[in-house]
Design a protein around this motif. Sequence first.
Motif, PDB file in Angstrom:
ATOM      1  N   VAL A   1     -19.360 -18.183  87.213  1.00 43.20           N
ATOM      2  CA  VAL A   1     -19.287 -19.417  86.356  1.00 43.20           C
ATOM      3  C   VAL A   1     -18.556 -20.459  87.031  1.00 43.20           C
ATOM      4  O   VAL A   1     -18.862 -21.587  87.278  1.00 43.20           O
ATOM      5  N   VAL A   2     -17.255 -19.956  87.350  1.00 35.44           N
ATOM      6  CA  VAL A   2     -16.449 -20.718  87.950  1.00 35.44           C
ATOM      7  C   VAL A   2     -16.871 -21.397  89.225  1.00 35.44           C
ATOM      8  O   VAL A   2     -16.990 -22.705  89.724  1.00 35.44           O
ATOM      9  N   ALA A   3     -17.504 -20.587  90.179  1.00 35.78           N
ATOM     10  CA  ALA A   3     -17.878 -20.966  91.635  1.00 35.78           C
ATOM     11  C   ALA A   3     -19.242 -21.925  91.357  1.00 35.78           C
ATOM     12  O   ALA A   3     -19.456 -22.956  92.041  1.00 35.78           O
ATOM     13  N   SER A   4     -20.065 -21.702  90.325  1.00 36.07           N
ATOM     14  CA  SER A   4     -21.027 -22.492  89.872  1.00 36.07           C
ATOM     15  C   SER A   4     -20.981 -23.941  89.615  1.00 36.07           C
ATOM     16  O   SER A   4     -21.414 -24.978  90.045  1.00 36.07           O
ATOM     17  N   GLU A   5     -19.620 -23.851  88.650  1.00 39.29           N
ATOM     18  CA  GLU A   5     -19.207 -25.319  88.171  1.00 39.29           C
ATOM     19  C   GLU A   5     -18.637 -26.056  89.195  1.00 39.29           C
ATOM     20  O   GLU A   5     -18.840 -27.431  89.488  1.00 39.29           O
TER      21      GLU A   5
END
Length: 195
Positions: A26-30
């Motif tokens: 999720v962090v990488a996607s954001e």
Amino acid sequence: ALILQPGFSTATEVSRLAGRGVGMDVVASEVRQLGGTFDIRSRDGAGTTFTLRLPQTLAVTQAAFVRIGETTFAVPIASVRGVGRIARDALRAGGHYRYGDEDYALHDLGRLVGQAPARAEGHLQMPLLLIRAGELRAAVAVDEILGNREIVVKPVGPQLTSIPGIFGATIMGDGRVVVILDIAPLARRQAAQPD
């Protein structure tokens, strides 16, 4: 890079907060959605370094967080001169609050944003956020001053930018959206209205 895969977890058991495989993916996607990059470097025996790079077009600022009723607002710290307290009776009477050899006109944040007036239940005196913007000096009563922290300012879109007093919004760690207020135009608008 396996840690960036959806559903991947290093936890040995699942709890309410960990082990469900929702995290670094999720962090990488954001970060990618914001136009940034996410880099992982690992060395045996030395650990892992996570590097997040975000575009400088994102505005990061310090903000004071205040509560009025059930709603939390952020106020950019650049406009905050200090904090104070005032007796409830003195606030109801209106007038001014003296701070640092300057007079601050008394306002109620609830009335400025169209909510119920500040009550500050459980407190003997009303907390005040002291705002200075250009020639404006405003002492704004709130229910509670929650402290300050660094925030990322997000644009709110054309629907809300035309509303006076909305500077932007920020997303808290728990997913709540908090509106960032520019109190000066709200105080000026109220001062211009006839009683």
